[in-house]
Design a protein around this motif. Structure first.
Motif, PDB file in Angstrom:
ATOM      1  N   ALA A 169       0.811  -1.226   0.000  1.00 46.21           N
ATOM      2  CA  ALA A 169       0.000   0.000   0.000  1.00 46.21           C
ATOM      3  C   ALA A 169       0.842   1.274   0.000  1.00 46.21           C
ATOM      4  O   ALA A 169       0.337   2.354   0.319  1.00 46.21           O
ATOM      5  N   LYS A 170       2.116   1.170  -0.390  1.00 43.24           N
ATOM      6  CA  LYS A 170       2.981   2.356  -0.332  1.00 43.24           C
ATOM      7  C   LYS A 170       2.478   3.482  -1.241  1.00 43.24           C
ATOM      8  O   LYS A 170       2.645   4.668  -0.911  1.00 43.24           O
ATOM      9  N   LEU A 171       1.856   3.136  -2.362  1.00 47.52           N
ATOM     10  CA  LEU A 171       1.410   4.172  -3.296  1.00 47.52           C
ATOM     11  C   LEU A 171       0.227   4.969  -2.773  1.00 47.52           C
ATOM     12  O   LEU A 171      -0.060   6.062  -3.274  1.00 47.52           O
ATOM     13  N   MET A 172      -0.445   4.445  -1.755  1.00 49.58           N
ATOM     14  CA  MET A 172      -1.580   5.146  -1.175  1.00 49.58           C
ATOM     15  C   MET A 172      -1.215   5.855   0.126  1.00 49.58           C
ATOM     16  O   MET A 172      -2.078   6.409   0.806  1.00 49.58           O
ATOM     17  N   GLN A 173       0.057   5.844   0.481  1.00 48.89           N
ATOM     18  CA  GLN A 173       0.506   6.598   1.648  1.00 48.89           C
ATOM     19  C   GLN A 173       0.483   8.089   1.321  1.00 48.89           C
ATOM     20  O   GLN A 173       0.670   8.505   0.176  1.00 48.89           O
ATOM     21  N   MET A 174       0.264   8.893   2.340  1.00 48.72           N
ATOM     22  CA  MET A 174       0.181  10.338   2.133  1.00 48.72           C
ATOM     23  C   MET A 174       1.581  10.954   2.010  1.00 48.72           C
ATOM     24  O   MET A 174       2.498  10.622   2.752  1.00 48.72           O
ATOM     25  N   LEU A 175       1.703  11.835   1.050  1.00 49.34           N
ATOM     26  CA  LEU A 175       2.925  12.596   0.817  1.00 49.34           C
ATOM     27  C   LEU A 175       2.487  14.054   0.722  1.00 49.34           C
ATOM     28  O   LEU A 175       2.032  14.510  -0.320  1.00 49.34           O
ATOM     29  N   GLY A 176       2.570  14.754   1.832  1.00 45.89           N
ATOM     30  CA  GLY A 176       1.958  16.075   1.879  1.00 45.89           C
ATOM     31  C   GLY A 176       0.447  15.931   1.883  1.00 45.89           C
ATOM     32  O   GLY A 176      -0.112  15.158   2.663  1.00 45.89           O
ATOM     33  N   GLU A 177      -0.220  16.637   0.973  1.00 49.86           N
ATOM     34  CA  GLU A 177      -1.679  16.599   0.915  1.00 49.86           C
ATOM     35  C   GLU A 177      -2.209  15.567  -0.071  1.00 49.86           C
ATOM     36  O   GLU A 177      -3.416  15.411  -0.206  1.00 49.86           O
ATOM     37  N   LYS A 178      -1.317  14.881  -0.779  1.00 46.98           N
ATOM     38  CA  LYS A 178      -1.726  13.901  -1.773  1.00 46.98           C
ATOM     39  C   LYS A 178      -1.072  12.552  -1.486  1.00 46.98           C
ATOM     40  O   LYS A 178      -0.069  12.474  -0.771  1.00 46.98           O
ATOM     41  N   THR A 179      -1.636  11.495  -2.065  1.00 41.75           N
ATOM     42  CA  THR A 179      -1.010  10.187  -1.961  1.00 41.75           C
ATOM     43  C   THR A 179       0.237  10.146  -2.844  1.00 41.75           C
ATOM     44  O   THR A 179       0.440  11.004  -3.716  1.00 41.75           O
TER      45      THR A 179
END
Length: 242
Positions: free
Chosen positions: A18-28
């Motif tokens: 699920a790494k691609l759905m982790q949050m990076l700032g305000e977006k995944t």
């Protein structure tokens, strides 16, 4: 030439599910990658190719383009399915877990095909010089060696070249998982059986070499963060906030 970008996106990554759905700032992570690729302005179209309804919905709900595929062993196989009915000449594969790729390396890959008058090159990809011992020995970093003309000889998770001659300063390069394919070469790739070296190393571009295709490597100075582990995610978050 019609040039498109496709981002293969698998939800159930082995090292970091699920790494691609982790949050990076305000977006995944996947939405950040999609946005950054789109904003380069280099492509006629940008797609995410996925077998995950979660990732598909994430992209489509924000106005992006996504294609559902079956399950595949490699990102290239996934992209081949996604583009078989899309009109294009060159397909750029941008890894979903490389969210900070910049404009210049993508332009360099595209330029390879503008200069390939005889259409001998099946794909082009990027490499970056490694200098730290820990990075060179890290099996998560795929290393590449090339001939004098910049064509790939081999990729490995092991340290290549082996530094036996201590009086010589060997150079080491990390393969960055961004590919530029001729569409027909990509479709051909997806129909070829995996061979022993690809199976052993778990590196998909070795399949091209095992079948005698040419891979042009372009050196770049770009330093980003590939997100393979939770620690990489924290590095990416720090990079975003700096």
């Amino acid at each position: 030439m019609k040039i498109i970008a496709v981002i293969p996106a698998r939800y159930e990554a082995i090292r970091f599910p699920a790494k691609l759905m982790q949050m990076l700032g305000e977006k995944t992570v996947i939405s950040t990658t999609y946005k950054n690729v789109l904003e380069t302005g280099l492509f006629d179209e940008v797609f995410v190719a996925t077998d995950s309804e979660i990732i598909f919905d994430e992209i489509v709900s924000s106005g992006g383009k996504a294609v559902m595929t079956g399950r595949h062993e490699t990102g290239s196989d996934r992209i081949a399915e996604a583009v078989q009915h899309i009109d294009c000449d060159i397909v750029i594969n941008v890894q979903g877990d490389e969210p900070f790729l910049k404009l210049e390396p993508l332009k360099q890959l595209i330029e390879v095909f503008h200069n390939d008058e005889n259409q001998e090159i099946s794909l082009a990809s990027l490499k970056i010089r490694l200098t730290e011992k820990e990075e060179i020995e890290n099996p998560n970093n795929v290393k590449v060696i090339t001939d004098n003309n910049g064509f790939a000889l081999y990729f490995s998770r092991s340290v290549i070249p082996f530094h036996r001659e201590v009086s010589y300063q060997a150079s080491y390069f990390k393969h960055i998982g961004v590919y530029a394919f001729r569409k027909h070469a990509l479709i051909q790739f997806s129909k070829l059986e995996m061979k022993p070296l690809e199976i052993a190393e778990k590196i998909e571009c070795i399949r091209y070499l095992e079948y005698g295709m040419k891979i042009k490597m372009i050196e770049t100075n770009f330093i980003g963060v590939g997100i393979d582990t939770p620690e990489d995610l924290e590095k990416a978050r720090k990079l975003l906030s700096d």
